[in-house]
Design a protein around this motif. Structure first.
Motif, PDB file in Angstrom:
ATOM      1  N   ALA A  24      24.614 112.390  -2.100  1.00  0.00           N
ATOM      2  CA  ALA A  24      23.547 113.316  -2.486  1.00  0.00           C
ATOM      3  C   ALA A  24      22.233 112.542  -2.549  1.00  0.00           C
ATOM      4  CB  ALA A  24      23.844 113.949  -3.839  1.00  0.00           C
ATOM      5  N   PHE A  25      21.161 113.289  -2.588  1.00  0.00           N
ATOM      6  CA  PHE A  25      19.850 112.734  -2.880  1.00  0.00           C
ATOM      7  C   PHE A  25      19.123 113.775  -3.709  1.00  0.00           C
ATOM      8  CE2 PHE A  25      19.273 115.119   0.993  1.00  0.00           C
ATOM      9  CZ  PHE A  25      18.025 115.726   0.857  1.00  0.00           C
ATOM     10  N   GLY A  26      18.006 113.415  -4.235  1.00  0.00           N
ATOM     11  CA  GLY A  26      17.281 114.386  -5.048  1.00  0.00           C
ATOM     12  C   GLY A  26      15.820 114.053  -5.160  1.00  0.00           C
ATOM     13  N   TRP A  27      15.109 114.999  -5.710  1.00  0.00           N
ATOM     14  CA  TRP A  27      13.674 114.862  -5.953  1.00  0.00           C
ATOM     15  C   TRP A  27      13.451 114.756  -7.444  1.00  0.00           C
ATOM     16  CZ3 TRP A  27      11.652 113.747  -1.565  1.00  0.00           C
ATOM     17  CH2 TRP A  27      12.126 114.340  -0.399  1.00  0.00           C
ATOM     18  N   GLY A  28      12.545 113.917  -7.849  1.00  0.00           N
ATOM     19  CA  GLY A  28      12.157 113.775  -9.248  1.00  0.00           C
ATOM     20  C   GLY A  28      10.645 113.727  -9.339  1.00  0.00           C
ATOM     21  N   PHE A  29      10.050 114.820  -9.785  1.00  0.00           N
ATOM     22  CA  PHE A  29       8.597 114.919  -9.859  1.00  0.00           C
ATOM     23  C   PHE A  29       8.142 114.875 -11.304  1.00  0.00           C
ATOM     24  CE2 PHE A  29       9.798 117.319  -6.012  1.00  0.00           C
ATOM     25  CZ  PHE A  29       9.096 116.577  -5.070  1.00  0.00           C
ATOM     26  N   ILE A  30       7.102 114.093 -11.568  1.00  0.00           N
ATOM     27  CA  ILE A  30       6.516 114.052 -12.908  1.00  0.00           C
ATOM     28  C   ILE A  30       5.544 115.221 -12.995  1.00  0.00           C
ATOM     29  CG2 ILE A  30       5.222 112.690 -14.573  1.00  0.00           C
ATOM     30  CD1 ILE A  30       6.194 110.186 -13.038  1.00  0.00           C
ATOM     31  N   ALA A  31       6.116 116.362 -13.308  1.00  0.00           N
ATOM     32  CA  ALA A  31       5.353 117.605 -13.407  1.00  0.00           C
ATOM     33  C   ALA A  31       6.286 118.672 -13.966  1.00  0.00           C
ATOM     34  CB  ALA A  31       4.849 118.035 -12.032  1.00  0.00           C
ATOM     35  N   ASP A  32       5.739 119.597 -14.694  1.00  0.00           N
ATOM     36  CA  ASP A  32       6.533 120.693 -15.240  1.00  0.00           C
ATOM     37  C   ASP A  32       6.526 121.833 -14.233  1.00  0.00           C
ATOM     38  OD1 ASP A  32       8.010 122.348 -16.828  1.00  0.00           O
ATOM     39  OD2 ASP A  32       6.479 122.596 -18.373  1.00  0.00           O
ATOM     40  N   LEU A  33       7.404 121.718 -13.223  1.00  0.00           N
ATOM     41  CA  LEU A  33       7.471 122.713 -12.158  1.00  0.00           C
ATOM     42  C   LEU A  33       8.407 123.834 -12.577  1.00  0.00           C
ATOM     43  CD1 LEU A  33       7.706 120.271  -9.127  1.00  0.00           C
ATOM     44  CD2 LEU A  33       5.667 121.370 -10.068  1.00  0.00           C
ATOM     45  N   LEU A  60      22.223 109.252  -4.675  1.00  0.00           N
ATOM     46  CA  LEU A  60      23.456 109.296  -5.449  1.00  0.00           C
ATOM     47  C   LEU A  60      24.608 108.860  -4.560  1.00  0.00           C
ATOM     48  CD1 LEU A  60      22.367 112.640  -6.797  1.00  0.00           C
ATOM     49  CD2 LEU A  60      23.211 110.918  -8.378  1.00  0.00           C
ATOM     50  N   TYR A  61      25.419 107.933  -5.082  1.00  0.00           N
ATOM     51  CA  TYR A  61      26.577 107.428  -4.341  1.00  0.00           C
ATOM     52  C   TYR A  61      27.844 107.766  -5.101  1.00  0.00           C
ATOM     53  CZ  TYR A  61      23.393 104.906  -1.307  1.00  0.00           C
ATOM     54  OH  TYR A  61      22.419 104.596  -0.396  1.00  0.00           O
ATOM     55  N   ASN A  62      28.886 108.082  -4.341  1.00  0.00           N
ATOM     56  CA  ASN A  62      30.203 108.362  -4.882  1.00  0.00           C
ATOM     57  C   ASN A  62      31.211 107.602  -4.018  1.00  0.00           C
ATOM     58  OD1 ASN A  62      31.890 109.866  -6.760  1.00  0.00           O
ATOM     59  ND2 ASN A  62      32.554 111.042  -4.987  1.00  0.00           N
ATOM     60  N   ASP A  63      32.050 106.791  -4.640  1.00  0.00           N
ATOM     61  CA  ASP A  63      33.010 105.959  -3.904  1.00  0.00           C
ATOM     62  C   ASP A  63      32.325 105.121  -2.824  1.00  0.00           C
ATOM     63  OD1 ASP A  63      35.216 106.811  -5.384  1.00  0.00           O
ATOM     64  OD2 ASP A  63      35.514 108.564  -4.090  1.00  0.00           O
ATOM     65  N   GLY A  64      31.131 104.627  -3.108  1.00  0.00           N
ATOM     66  CA  GLY A  64      30.434 103.724  -2.190  1.00  0.00           C
ATOM     67  C   GLY A  64      29.708 104.392  -1.044  1.00  0.00           C
ATOM     68  N   LYS A  65      29.701 105.728  -1.007  1.00  0.00           N
ATOM     69  CA  LYS A  65      29.034 106.450   0.081  1.00  0.00           C
ATOM     70  C   LYS A  65      27.953 107.371  -0.476  1.00  0.00           C
ATOM     71  CE  LYS A  65      33.113 106.513   3.009  1.00  0.00           C
ATOM     72  NZ  LYS A  65      34.183 107.331   3.559  1.00  0.00           N
ATOM     73  N   LEU A  66      26.863 107.501   0.272  1.00  0.00           N
ATOM     74  CA  LEU A  66      25.805 108.423  -0.098  1.00  0.00           C
ATOM     75  C   LEU A  66      26.388 109.837  -0.133  1.00  0.00           C
ATOM     76  CD1 LEU A  66      22.702 108.706  -0.600  1.00  0.00           C
ATOM     77  CD2 LEU A  66      22.513 109.207   1.850  1.00  0.00           C
TER      78      LEU A  66
END
Length: 169
Positions: A114-123, A106-112
């Protein structure tokens, strides 16, 4: 997310291993509520400051500045206010979900920011979101068709700023 070991303890995180133990992993590792479904382990250095989050994924270049992303396979998604502009790794409309990389930037005003995890699973965890199929199109572009046929997407955002509510892309 706690930024120091002291904060982790105050927020109810439990130590699961220490530096130099027999696990072969580095850092002091904590989990919240024994939630091993998430498989994200908080790692702290010897001074008690967060050193990272551990997960088993292949190494991929992550540019600090959005301008450096053009020489990578990160695919521009969409802006979601309070989160930032999403980038997903090499997503394509007709890709196989076996190729889905479980991380986004995730970028805001051209800078990183945040980041995140996206899993194909119902965790099952209170720290995870489960976007509906309709919502997936609000942050992935193009949304892979396989995501609509493969069940639940579980996501978690890790912000690198103190106030994500100010993120406007």
């Amino acid at each position: 997310m706690p930024l120091t070991e002291t904060d982790a303890k105050c927020q109810g995180f439990q130590k699961i291993s220490d530096c130099g133990d027999s696990s072969g992993l580095h850092g002091i590792r904590y989990v919240k509520d024994n939630d091993m479904n998430l498989i994200l382990i908080h790692v702290y250095d010897v001074k008690g400051h967060i050193g990272g989050i551990s997960a088993a994924v292949p190494k991929i270049k992550i540019p600090h500045l959005q301008s450096g992303i053009t020489s990578t396979h990160w695919t521009k998604g969409k802006c979601f206010p309070t989160m930032g502009l999403h980038y997903w790794y090499n997503v394509r409309k007709n890709m196989s979900c076996d190729e889905f990389y479980p991380m986004f930037l995730l970028y805001n005003d051209g800078k990183l920011n945040a980041f995140g995890w996206g899993f194909i699973a119902d965790l099952n965890s209170s720290r995870l979101e489960h976007p509906s199929h309709a919502a997936i199109s609000a942050f992935i572009n193009p949304p892979p068709v396989c995501l609509f046929n493969s069940g639940t997407l579980s996501t978690m955002h890790i912000y690198l700023s103190n106030n994500p509510a100010l993120n406007r892309c």
